[in-house]
Motif scaffolding. Structure first.
Motif: not given
Length: 292
Positions: A18-27, A65-76
């Protein structure tokens, strides 16, 4: 393998499906937030580890959910990145991304530099809404602000970065033609041809990060930029500079070279009305590792 080990392996495989197809967008989200390829990859991997420990069956929209997680990690991460930038040696430029043929991106290098001047929350609101098309309600949930405040953050960001948006769309073929002409003139020492390519108010920024020789500040104005290139042409003539690739770099036409020290270098050109207005040179080897 123990049953626990088998279950752990199956769980990781299930999470990756479920994660790998979203990896390019999240990156892409992480890179535009941070300006660093390595940091973006680290953040996305951290997000995957968190995804692995999440009750995934209870997540109705994994992408959000994952976009939110990545954005919060980036803010930190941006909190510590700001302090590091203050002690950076010379001009800071984002890591260069050489785009594939089918890719198109309106987040150009000048726009990324403009984003650097925003607060982390303004940056997140602008990128998520204006670049990635996320609705304000979802953006508000991501950055933990109410929708009205989120709209204000995005509006302030938009006002600050307006000047970094190109006024006219440059045809890719014309941009690459100018990039090839710039390379040929700058390496051969043809200052007449090079001078004809430069706008009167051209500026040049070179990021060596203290690791390779580079100007310690911006070089501004037609005559001063030309004078610098006259000196560089002598070095190019003596030691060589090999063209590796011509293409789009962070949304700008440019080229990749291998210099006399064996290291890569990227040059991206901001072009307005057929003239080069900005020259962005990446020499920091730490920011070029991903290109190897």
């Amino acid at each position: 393998m123990t049953p626990e080990g088998i279950r752990g392996g199956l769980d990781a495989t299930d999470a990756a499906v479920s994660f790998d197809p979203l990896r390019p967008l999240l990156t892409r989200v992480a890179y535009r937030m941070l300006g660093s390829v390595a940091d973006a990859e680290d953040v996305v991997q951290d997000a995957f580890i968190r995804w692995l420990g999440t009750d995934r069956g209870a997540v109705r929209e994994p992408a959000a959910f994952l976009r939110r997680t990545v954005t919060r990690l980036c803010l930190d991460q941006l909190k510590s990145a700001r302090a590091q930038r203050e002690t950076y040696v010379g001009p800071w430029l984002p890591d260069p991304l050489v785009e594939e043929e089918e890719e198109e991106d309106d987040v150009t290098l000048p726009l990324m530099l403009a984003l650097e001047r925003l607060s982390p929350l303004e940056r997140a609101a602008f990128l998520l809404h204006d670049v990635f098309g996320v609705g304000f309600d979802e953006v508000a949930k991501t950055i933990d602000r109410d929708p009205a405040a989120t709209r204000q953050l995005a509006a302030r960001a938009r006002a600050h970065v307006r000047e970094a948006r190109p006024r006219y769309k440059l045809e890719k073929e014309k941009g690459l033609e100018i990039a090839n002409a710039f390379f040929a003139a700058s390496r051969s020492g043809d200052m007449g041809a090079l001078g004809a390519l430069l706008a009167a108010d051209v500026g040049m920024w070179a990021d060596g990060g203290g690791k390779r020789p580079a100007a310690m500040g911006p070089v501004l104005g037609h005559d001063i930029v030309l004078k610098l290139h006259r000196s560089l042409a002598v070095l190019f003539g003596k030691y060589g500079s090999t063209l590796v690739h011509t293409g789009m770099i962070n949304g700008l036409p440019g080229f990749v070279t291998r210099e006399a020290d064996g290291e890569f270098q990227t040059t991206a050109l901001e072009i307005e009305d057929g003239k080069v207005t900005g020259i962005y040179v990446m020499r920091n080897p730490d920011k070029l590792k991903h290109m190897h």
